[in-house]
Motif scaffolding. Structure first.
Motif, PDB file in Angstrom:
ATOM      1  N   ASN A  22     -55.461 -11.970  41.425  1.00 53.78           N
ATOM      2  CA  ASN A  22     -55.204 -11.098  42.576  1.00 53.78           C
ATOM      3  C   ASN A  22     -53.729 -10.992  42.978  1.00 53.78           C
ATOM      4  OD1 ASN A  22     -57.709 -10.056  42.937  1.00 53.78           O
ATOM      5  ND2 ASN A  22     -58.120 -11.034  44.904  1.00 53.78           N
ATOM      6  N   PRO A  23     -52.981 -12.124  43.053  1.00 55.61           N
ATOM      7  CA  PRO A  23     -51.584 -11.979  43.468  1.00 55.61           C
ATOM      8  C   PRO A  23     -50.801 -11.003  42.571  1.00 55.61           C
ATOM      9  CG  PRO A  23     -52.240 -14.262  43.637  1.00 55.61           C
ATOM     10  CD  PRO A  23     -53.386 -13.541  42.980  1.00 55.61           C
ATOM     11  N   ALA A  24     -51.113 -10.981  41.271  1.00 58.13           N
ATOM     12  CA  ALA A  24     -50.424 -10.052  40.373  1.00 58.13           C
ATOM     13  C   ALA A  24     -50.830  -8.601  40.658  1.00 58.13           C
ATOM     14  CB  ALA A  24     -50.737 -10.407  38.924  1.00 58.13           C
ATOM     15  N   GLY A  62     -44.224 -23.258  47.281  1.00 61.70           N
ATOM     16  CA  GLY A  62     -45.117 -22.105  47.374  1.00 61.70           C
ATOM     17  C   GLY A  62     -44.675 -21.231  48.526  1.00 61.70           C
ATOM     18  N   THR A  63     -44.910 -19.931  48.365  1.00 61.11           N
ATOM     19  CA  THR A  63     -44.493 -18.987  49.419  1.00 61.11           C
ATOM     20  C   THR A  63     -45.621 -18.012  49.737  1.00 61.11           C
ATOM     21  OG1 THR A  63     -43.540 -17.555  47.713  1.00 61.11           O
ATOM     22  CG2 THR A  63     -42.034 -19.103  48.804  1.00 61.11           C
ATOM     23  N   GLY A  64     -46.864 -18.464  49.511  1.00 62.87           N
ATOM     24  CA  GLY A  64     -48.018 -17.588  49.733  1.00 62.87           C
ATOM     25  C   GLY A  64     -48.648 -17.784  51.104  1.00 62.87           C
ATOM     26  N   THR A  68     -49.387 -24.503  46.331  1.00 60.92           N
ATOM     27  CA  THR A  68     -49.252 -23.642  45.150  1.00 60.92           C
ATOM     28  C   THR A  68     -50.560 -23.648  44.341  1.00 60.92           C
ATOM     29  OG1 THR A  68     -48.607 -25.321  43.525  1.00 60.92           O
ATOM     30  CG2 THR A  68     -46.865 -24.512  44.969  1.00 60.92           C
ATOM     31  N   THR A  69     -50.582 -22.799  43.328  1.00 63.53           N
ATOM     32  CA  THR A  69     -51.720 -22.789  42.411  1.00 63.53           C
ATOM     33  C   THR A  69     -51.356 -23.492  41.093  1.00 63.53           C
ATOM     34  OG1 THR A  69     -50.974 -20.553  41.906  1.00 63.53           O
ATOM     35  CG2 THR A  69     -52.895 -20.743  43.308  1.00 63.53           C
ATOM     36  N   SER A  70     -50.392 -24.386  41.173  1.00 61.06           N
ATOM     37  CA  SER A  70     -49.878 -25.034  39.959  1.00 61.06           C
ATOM     38  C   SER A  70     -50.905 -25.974  39.299  1.00 61.06           C
ATOM     39  CB  SER A  70     -48.638 -25.847  40.344  1.00 61.06           C
ATOM     40  OG  SER A  70     -48.110 -26.473  39.205  1.00 61.06           O
ATOM     41  N   PRO A 125     -47.448 -31.147  38.285  1.00 58.66           N
ATOM     42  CA  PRO A 125     -46.692 -31.534  39.480  1.00 58.66           C
ATOM     43  C   PRO A 125     -45.508 -30.593  39.728  1.00 58.66           C
ATOM     44  CG  PRO A 125     -47.275 -33.468  38.211  1.00 58.66           C
ATOM     45  CD  PRO A 125     -47.691 -32.287  37.379  1.00 58.66           C
ATOM     46  N   VAL A 126     -45.286 -30.277  41.004  1.00 54.75           N
ATOM     47  CA  VAL A 126     -44.233 -29.313  41.331  1.00 54.75           C
ATOM     48  C   VAL A 126     -42.909 -30.000  41.690  1.00 54.75           C
ATOM     49  CG1 VAL A 126     -45.794 -27.451  42.009  1.00 54.75           C
ATOM     50  CG2 VAL A 126     -45.086 -29.121  43.740  1.00 54.75           C
ATOM     51  N   PHE A 127     -42.910 -31.348  41.745  1.00 52.57           N
ATOM     52  CA  PHE A 127     -41.645 -32.067  41.950  1.00 52.57           C
ATOM     53  C   PHE A 127     -41.715 -33.381  41.182  1.00 52.57           C
ATOM     54  CE2 PHE A 127     -44.461 -33.224  45.488  1.00 52.57           C
ATOM     55  CZ  PHE A 127     -44.465 -34.614  45.403  1.00 52.57           C
TER      56      PHE A 127
HETATM   57  N1  NAD Z   1     -56.713 -27.515  50.833  1.00 53.23           N
HETATM   58  C1  NAD Z   1     -57.245 -26.459  51.386  1.00 53.23           C
HETATM   59  O1  NAD Z   1     -57.980 -26.568  52.390  1.00 53.23           O
HETATM   60  C2  NAD Z   1     -56.952 -25.100  50.839  1.00 53.23           C
HETATM   61  C3  NAD Z   1     -57.282 -23.959  51.571  1.00 53.23           C
HETATM   62  C4  NAD Z   1     -56.958 -22.716  51.060  1.00 53.23           C
HETATM   63  C5  NAD Z   1     -56.320 -22.604  49.826  1.00 53.23           C
HETATM   64  N2  NAD Z   1     -56.042 -23.737  49.117  1.00 53.23           N
HETATM   65  C6  NAD Z   1     -55.372 -23.642  47.820  1.00 53.23           C
HETATM   66  O2  NAD Z   1     -53.966 -23.491  48.073  1.00 53.23           O
HETATM   67  C7  NAD Z   1     -53.348 -22.837  46.955  1.00 53.23           C
HETATM   68  C8  NAD Z   1     -52.440 -21.721  47.457  1.00 53.23           C
HETATM   69  O3  NAD Z   1     -53.236 -20.708  48.070  1.00 53.23           O
HETATM   70  P1  NAD Z   1     -52.567 -19.382  48.655  1.00 53.23           P
HETATM   71  O4  NAD Z   1     -53.661 -18.660  49.358  1.00 53.23           O
HETATM   72  O5  NAD Z   1     -51.324 -19.701  49.378  1.00 53.23           O
HETATM   73  O6  NAD Z   1     -52.191 -18.648  47.296  1.00 53.23           O
HETATM   74  P2  NAD Z   1     -51.029 -17.555  47.055  1.00 53.23           P
HETATM   75  O7  NAD Z   1     -51.362 -16.892  45.781  1.00 53.23           O
HETATM   76  O8  NAD Z   1     -50.847 -16.743  48.289  1.00 53.23           O
HETATM   77  O9  NAD Z   1     -49.713 -18.464  46.874  1.00 53.23           O
HETATM   78  C9  NAD Z   1     -49.581 -19.325  45.764  1.00 53.23           C
HETATM   79  C10 NAD Z   1     -48.124 -19.739  45.657  1.00 53.23           C
HETATM   80  O10 NAD Z   1     -48.011 -20.721  44.620  1.00 53.23           O
HETATM   81  C11 NAD Z   1     -46.868 -20.431  43.839  1.00 53.23           C
HETATM   82  N3  NAD Z   1     -47.044 -21.046  42.523  1.00 53.23           N
HETATM   83  C12 NAD Z   1     -48.002 -20.776  41.614  1.00 53.23           C
HETATM   84  N4  NAD Z   1     -47.849 -21.564  40.524  1.00 53.23           N
HETATM   85  C13 NAD Z   1     -46.770 -22.358  40.771  1.00 53.23           C
HETATM   86  C14 NAD Z   1     -46.118 -23.367  40.051  1.00 53.23           C
HETATM   87  N5  NAD Z   1     -46.511 -23.702  38.819  1.00 53.23           N
HETATM   88  N6  NAD Z   1     -45.040 -23.973  40.630  1.00 53.23           N
HETATM   89  C15 NAD Z   1     -44.618 -23.621  41.866  1.00 53.23           C
HETATM   90  N7  NAD Z   1     -45.217 -22.661  42.605  1.00 53.23           N
HETATM   91  C16 NAD Z   1     -46.268 -22.027  42.053  1.00 53.23           C
HETATM   92  C17 NAD Z   1     -46.826 -18.914  43.810  1.00 53.23           C
HETATM   93  O11 NAD Z   1     -45.539 -18.440  43.439  1.00 53.23           O
HETATM   94  C18 NAD Z   1     -47.176 -18.606  45.283  1.00 53.23           C
HETATM   95  O12 NAD Z   1     -46.020 -18.670  46.091  1.00 53.23           O
HETATM   96  C19 NAD Z   1     -54.503 -22.354  46.076  1.00 53.23           C
HETATM   97  O13 NAD Z   1     -54.663 -23.229  44.985  1.00 53.23           O
HETATM   98  C20 NAD Z   1     -55.702 -22.426  47.000  1.00 53.23           C
HETATM   99  O14 NAD Z   1     -56.924 -22.572  46.325  1.00 53.23           O
HETATM  100  C21 NAD Z   1     -56.337 -24.963  49.604  1.00 53.23           C
END
Ligand code: NAD
Length: 328
Positions: A80-82, A139-141, A204-206, A209-211
């Motif tokens: 979806n993001p794409a 992450g910036t979502g 993030t959806t990584s 690990p992101v750091f």
């Molecule tokens: N813990 C919870 O209660 C909870 C609730 C909702 C969503 N989530 C999870 O949080 C995550 C983010 O959701 P969202 O709605 O913000 O999605 P989103 O698509 O709006 O944002 C995802 C962000 O992750 C970044 N990203 C993706 N792969 C990356 C990587 N390898 N390294 C660094 N950044 C990367 C993208 O650039 C984007 O900024 C999802 O995995 C979602 O399932 C968790």
């Protein structure tokens, strides 16, 4: 509003009617009730759709403290993001916990982001150092935005370090954060800038690990919300090995959070690691931070008790302020 009326709450109504501090207070009660065994929250049903690169979660809950029953259906379409669509869509159904009558249907896209940010706000309040003032966000979502808001509600932040992948999205995110919170943001150029951060949020959806662990400051608090499947992770195994790990619900974390499951498989956490539930800290059964240098991690996968706590609060508020649209 008579008790048998059935209301719909749009995203806008949810966004305008529940503040972050209100949501954080609701998380406190939801997690307390979950850890004391009052809330009934079975492991969610996960419906995979591999051909669509998607999955749908069905999350049932009974919250006696709110006298409410709920079911959230949340879709996660990873392409979806794409397509310029949100990753997550959702709907939440609320029924009266005493007689089963349907009460409301809510858009759950913002509801999910709000309660996820609020959970990290609560965890930060319980676990981060009082003087913490620099937040790093990965992450910036959608979730990243409410992570910043949740943390900003409980600590006086001087600066947010933003680790984004896409320059345009990262700049838009920084503008949004500044407009909404007035907090200065800095786009990060070098991974070792993480050493400045007192609090880290990963959203993030990584799958990796992101750091790196050695870029963490002593005594840092981390909120990891992104990893929700056993094969996804954001936090290095070494960090989880040395940190005090707090989860939303032990059974769900052990079944769903790659950040927990993968280091366990790798033998980094021992065979039977002891995790604390955040509700146990709220209830005073377990202790939070024990020293200035300790690293604390709050790993959440998301729990329906959080959704229903906010949704039933909104349903009650709607009776007073005539919010939402009456459907019956
Ligand atoms: N813990 C919870 O209660 C909870 C609730 C909702 C969503 N989530 C999870 O949080 C995550 C983010 O959701 P969202 O709605 O913000 O999605 P989103 O698509 O709006 O944002 C995802 C962000 O992750 C970044 N990203 C993706 N792969 C990356 C990587 N390898 N390294 C660094 N950044 C990367 C993208 O650039 C984007 O900024 C999802 O995995 C979602 O399932 C968790």
């Amino acid at each position: 509003m008579p008790s048998h009326s059935f209301r719909y709450f749009s995203r806008q109504v949810v966004e305008e009617s529940v503040t972050m501090p209100e949501a954080i207070a609701l998380m406190k009660e939801a997690f307390r009730s979950l850890s004391l065994g009052e809330a009934v929250v079975p492991l969610r049903v996960n419906l995979p759709q591999p051909a669509q690169n998607a999955q749908t979660l069905f999350m049932p809950v009974f919250l006696p403290s709110a006298e409410a029953l709920g079911l959230k259906m949340v879709t996660i379409f990873r392409d979806n993001p794409a397509r310029d669509l949100p990753l997550i869509h959702g709907l939440m159904l609320v029924m009266d916990g005493n007689n089963g009558q349907p009460l409301a249907l809510l858009d759950a896209e913002y509801l999910t982001a709000l309660r996820t940010g609020a959970a990290s706000g609560l965890a930060t309040d319980l676990l981060a150092k009082k003087e913490a003032s620099v937040l790093a966000i990965f992450g910036t979502g959608a979730q990243a935005r409410t992570q910043v808001e949740g943390v900003a509600a409980v600590r006086s932040l001087q600066k947010v370090l933003v680790f984004g992948r896409n320059r345009k999205n990262t700049e838009a995110f920084c503008n949004d954060i500044y407009t909404k919170t007035g907090i200065k943001t800095e786009i990060v150029q070098q991974p070792d800038q993480l050493l400045e951060a007192d609090i880290v949020c990963t959203a993030t959806t990584s799958n990796v690990p992101v750091f790196e662990h050695h870029h963490l400051k002593k005594g840092v608090h981390i909120n990891g919300v992104g990893s929700y499947r056993p094969d996804t992770r954001e936090i290095p195994g070494l960090t989880l090995q040395v940190a005090k790990v707090v989860v939303d619900q032990r059974t769900a974390a052990a079944a769903e959070a790659g950040d927990i499951v993968l280091p366990m498989k790798e033998g980094l956490l021992g065979n039977d690691p002891i995790f604390i539930e955040i509700g146990e800290i709220v209830a005073g059964i377990k202790q939070g931070r024990c020293s200035e240098d300790e690293i604390t991690v709050f790993k959440s996968v998301g729990n329906a008790a959080q959704d229903l706590a906010v949704a039933s609060y909104l349903v009650k508020k709607a009776q007073k302020y005539d919010l939402g649209v009456n459907l019956a």
